[in-house]
Design a protein around this motif. Structure first.
Motif, PDB file in Angstrom:
ATOM      1  N   THR A 139     -76.746 -10.668  63.207  1.00  0.00           N
ATOM      2  CA  THR A 139     -75.299 -10.443  63.177  1.00  0.00           C
ATOM      3  C   THR A 139     -74.684 -11.001  64.458  1.00  0.00           C
ATOM      4  O   THR A 139     -75.337 -11.060  65.503  1.00  0.00           O
ATOM      5  CB  THR A 139     -74.965  -8.944  63.086  1.00  0.00           C
ATOM      6  OG1 THR A 139     -75.577  -8.251  64.180  1.00  0.00           O
ATOM      7  CG2 THR A 139     -75.453  -8.356  61.767  1.00  0.00           C
ATOM      8  N   HIS A 145     -71.424  -8.976  60.123  1.00  0.00           N
ATOM      9  CA  HIS A 145     -71.961 -10.093  59.347  1.00  0.00           C
ATOM     10  C   HIS A 145     -71.362 -11.394  59.873  1.00  0.00           C
ATOM     11  O   HIS A 145     -70.337 -11.400  60.564  1.00  0.00           O
ATOM     12  CB  HIS A 145     -71.644  -9.930  57.860  1.00  0.00           C
ATOM     13  CG  HIS A 145     -70.192 -10.133  57.530  1.00  0.00           C
ATOM     14  ND1 HIS A 145     -69.217  -9.202  57.842  1.00  0.00           N
ATOM     15  CD2 HIS A 145     -69.546 -11.150  56.900  1.00  0.00           C
ATOM     16  CE1 HIS A 145     -68.046  -9.642  57.433  1.00  0.00           C
ATOM     17  NE2 HIS A 145     -68.216 -10.819  56.863  1.00  0.00           N
ATOM     18  N   PHE A 146     -72.000 -12.497  59.536  1.00  0.00           N
ATOM     19  CA  PHE A 146     -71.482 -13.816  59.882  1.00  0.00           C
ATOM     20  C   PHE A 146     -70.511 -14.272  58.799  1.00  0.00           C
ATOM     21  O   PHE A 146     -70.806 -14.204  57.610  1.00  0.00           O
ATOM     22  CB  PHE A 146     -72.613 -14.843  60.000  1.00  0.00           C
ATOM     23  CG  PHE A 146     -73.314 -14.828  61.325  1.00  0.00           C
ATOM     24  CD1 PHE A 146     -72.845 -15.575  62.392  1.00  0.00           C
ATOM     25  CD2 PHE A 146     -74.460 -14.058  61.504  1.00  0.00           C
ATOM     26  CE1 PHE A 146     -73.494 -15.567  63.615  1.00  0.00           C
ATOM     27  CE2 PHE A 146     -75.125 -14.037  62.717  1.00  0.00           C
ATOM     28  CZ  PHE A 146     -74.638 -14.792  63.782  1.00  0.00           C
ATOM     29  N   TYR A 152     -74.505 -18.848  61.688  1.00  0.00           N
ATOM     30  CA  TYR A 152     -75.523 -18.056  60.975  1.00  0.00           C
ATOM     31  C   TYR A 152     -76.799 -18.870  60.829  1.00  0.00           C
ATOM     32  O   TYR A 152     -77.907 -18.355  61.048  1.00  0.00           O
ATOM     33  CB  TYR A 152     -75.000 -17.643  59.601  1.00  0.00           C
ATOM     34  CG  TYR A 152     -76.049 -16.935  58.765  1.00  0.00           C
ATOM     35  CD1 TYR A 152     -76.329 -15.590  58.978  1.00  0.00           C
ATOM     36  CD2 TYR A 152     -76.751 -17.608  57.775  1.00  0.00           C
ATOM     37  CE1 TYR A 152     -77.300 -14.937  58.216  1.00  0.00           C
ATOM     38  CE2 TYR A 152     -77.717 -16.973  57.016  1.00  0.00           C
ATOM     39  CZ  TYR A 152     -77.987 -15.638  57.244  1.00  0.00           C
ATOM     40  OH  TYR A 152     -78.957 -15.000  56.503  1.00  0.00           O
ATOM     41  N   TRP A 156     -80.368 -17.760  62.028  1.00  0.00           N
ATOM     42  CA  TRP A 156     -81.350 -17.630  60.947  1.00  0.00           C
ATOM     43  C   TRP A 156     -82.597 -18.455  61.256  1.00  0.00           C
ATOM     44  O   TRP A 156     -83.727 -17.999  61.045  1.00  0.00           O
ATOM     45  CB  TRP A 156     -80.691 -18.084  59.646  1.00  0.00           C
ATOM     46  CG  TRP A 156     -81.496 -17.919  58.386  1.00  0.00           C
ATOM     47  CD1 TRP A 156     -81.447 -16.890  57.507  1.00  0.00           C
ATOM     48  CD2 TRP A 156     -82.431 -18.864  57.836  1.00  0.00           C
ATOM     49  NE1 TRP A 156     -82.286 -17.116  56.433  1.00  0.00           N
ATOM     50  CE2 TRP A 156     -82.911 -18.311  56.621  1.00  0.00           C
ATOM     51  CE3 TRP A 156     -82.907 -20.106  58.249  1.00  0.00           C
ATOM     52  CZ2 TRP A 156     -83.838 -18.968  55.810  1.00  0.00           C
ATOM     53  CZ3 TRP A 156     -83.838 -20.766  57.458  1.00  0.00           C
ATOM     54  CH2 TRP A 156     -84.303 -20.193  56.255  1.00  0.00           C
ATOM     55  N   PHE A 271     -77.167 -16.469  53.484  1.00  0.00           N
ATOM     56  CA  PHE A 271     -75.830 -16.311  54.056  1.00  0.00           C
ATOM     57  C   PHE A 271     -74.920 -15.561  53.090  1.00  0.00           C
ATOM     58  O   PHE A 271     -74.227 -14.596  53.472  1.00  0.00           O
ATOM     59  CB  PHE A 271     -75.244 -17.685  54.384  1.00  0.00           C
ATOM     60  CG  PHE A 271     -73.816 -17.657  54.845  1.00  0.00           C
ATOM     61  CD1 PHE A 271     -73.490 -17.255  56.125  1.00  0.00           C
ATOM     62  CD2 PHE A 271     -72.786 -18.049  53.991  1.00  0.00           C
ATOM     63  CE1 PHE A 271     -72.163 -17.224  56.558  1.00  0.00           C
ATOM     64  CE2 PHE A 271     -71.466 -18.036  54.408  1.00  0.00           C
ATOM     65  CZ  PHE A 271     -71.149 -17.624  55.698  1.00  0.00           C
TER      66      PHE A 271
END
Length: 457
Positions: A139, A145-146, A152, A156, A271
């Motif tokens: 995050t 959240h992105f 992201y 990730w 995502f």
């Protein structure tokens, strides 16, 4: 001997299946259970293409279990009630399942946990089964959240993935637990004529072929509409006949620009799931409102129906929509173009298009379908919400000799080369002979209408 129930949902495989391996630890017995729940149908799952693919998946899963001394138990009814009933019949003290992100899945998990606790049983929910990285595992500093993909993706990519688990060698299933008959693809009506087969066996075959001879060229060929140079693994990822963790690890093992571009697409799945997990209302409401005044009434519905039927008068849009109807699947570039045409050229609500896609797409799921539609419509996470894709320019770029259009739009099969993208420029007699419809709206008119609606003029 300890007995557990494994509730299969979006994870219809034996390889790399954490819930199943956890249930089998220490040599225990397992009830591999799938529940056909009418409530799942009521929220939109019961599309013929997905039911047919599901039948393939369940029969293949059962075959794999039987090779290992087990079998799949199928029940019909409310998931919570059936899981509790099976747990009682098998004298199981725990239930294992995969975590999911939709509102329906969250409510099901909550109800199941409460019901099992009332019976003195425990529910274990496993992450990184349907995603490579769990929703919420990464995050940004100021949010849960992105909302933008690129940061992201960077975070990730830094995450270590868990190890891939082998399929179990043996699976012992209690004899006293009965099963309903497994469904068959042939029992489902309304299936797209060219829907491809489902099941883990087919998914693993397709993955091996893709990594062997397709992924290397993915970066340069993924938008080649006629070349059909994508993996076509999305239905297997949706139904969980393939593990995203294993897919990413094996692609990275191949290495190169093509493999990394392919992994980036897997990241888009994660995502969208982390976004929906944080904002479940985005399945039906604008993630970022543009205060749209979408067209309604008879004219808008007539336009939407022409779009559904692939009769818009724009060959590339129509080719994509006809591929969807014939195969239950559509090339990703086609999805972008078809969605842009409906929402921005016709200015019809994205939910109308998202519903049609869910009616036909074998890989249709709430997270990817709804949030990708919102991305194109400009109500989602796209940082350029007012971009409009021109179907003629897109055709000349991604189908330059018109092979994709001629494959799906039979009226234009005899039109040579790139001229197929602009049939209105054909000589009048030849144009009339094709029987292909006139363009339903000029691109200039559609663009002007969209700009006015978004307050750009």
């Amino acid at each position: 001997m300890r007995t557990s129930v494994v509730l299969f949902t979006c994870d219809l495989r034996l390889s790399d299946h954490p819930p199943l391996r956890a249930a089998l630890r220490g040599g225990g017995r397992v009830v591999p259970l799938f529940v056909r729940d009418p409530a799942v149908d009521r929220v939109g799952f019961a599309a013929p293409n997905r039911l047919a693919f599901l039948a393939d998946c369940l029969r293949d899963l059962d075959a794999g279990l039987r090779e290992r001394g087990g079998r799949l138990v199928l029940r019909e009814g409310d998931t919570v009630a059936e899981v509790c009933r099976v747990a009682t019949e098998a004298d199981a003290d725990e239930v294992h399942m995969t975590g999911d992100v939709s509102t329906f899945a969250h409510l099901r998990e909550r109800r199941l946990r409460q019901a099992l606790q009332a019976d003195g049983r425990r529910l274990y929910v496993h992450e990184t089964v349907s995603t490579a990285v769990a929703p919420g595992a990464v995050t940004p500093a100021a949010s849960d959240h992105f909302a933008v993909f690129t940061p992201y993706y960077r975070r990730w990519s830094e995450q270590g993935l868990r190890d891939v688990l082998d399929a179990p060698r043996t699976v012992g299933v209690p004899e006293q637990v009965d099963s309903a008959p497994l469904p068959e693809r042939g029992d489902v009506s309304g299936v797209s004529p060219a829907l491809r087969p489902g099941g883990e066996t087919e998914g693993r075959r397709r993955l091996a072929a893709w990594l062997r001879s397709g992924v290397d060229a993915y970066e340069i060929r993924h938008d080649d509409l006629a070349g059909d140079a994508t993996s076509r693994l999305s239905p297997h990822l949706h139904f969980g006949t393939l593990s995203p963790v294993e897919v990413v690890r094996r692609a990275r093992g191949v290495g190169g620009a093509g493999a990394e571009a392919f992994v980036r697409q897997i990241t888009w799945r994660d995502f969208n799931r982390q976004l929906l997990a944080a904002r479940p209302e985005a399945a039906t409401r604008d993630y970022r409102t543009r205060r749209d005044r979408w067209r309604g009434g008879r004219d808008a519905e007539a336009d939407a129906e022409a779009w559904r039927q692939g009769r818009t008068g724009y060959p590339l849009v129509d080719a994509a929509m006809r591929q969807l109807r014939h195969e239950g699947w559509m090339h990703n570039r086609g999805r972008l173009l078809a969605a842009s045409f409906l929402t921005k050229t016709l200015y019809v609500d994205w939910r109308v298009g998202a519903r049609h896609f869910l009616d036909l797409l074998v890989d249709g799921d709430v997270a990817n379908n709804q949030l990708n539609w919102q991305w194109v419509a400009g109500t989602g996470t796209d940082t350029r919400p007012n971009r409009v894709l021109n179907p003629v320019a897109q055709g000349k770029r991604f189908d330059p000799d018109g092979a994709y259009v001629r494959r799906w739009v039979e009226e234009l099969a005899d039109v040579e080369g790139g001229a197929v993208h602009e049939p209105w420029k054909l000589p009048a007699r030849e144009r009339s002979r094709t029987g292909y419809p006139e363009a339903m709206v000029s691109l200039a008119e559609g663009l002007e209408r969209f700009k006015r609606a978004r307050g750009q003029t």
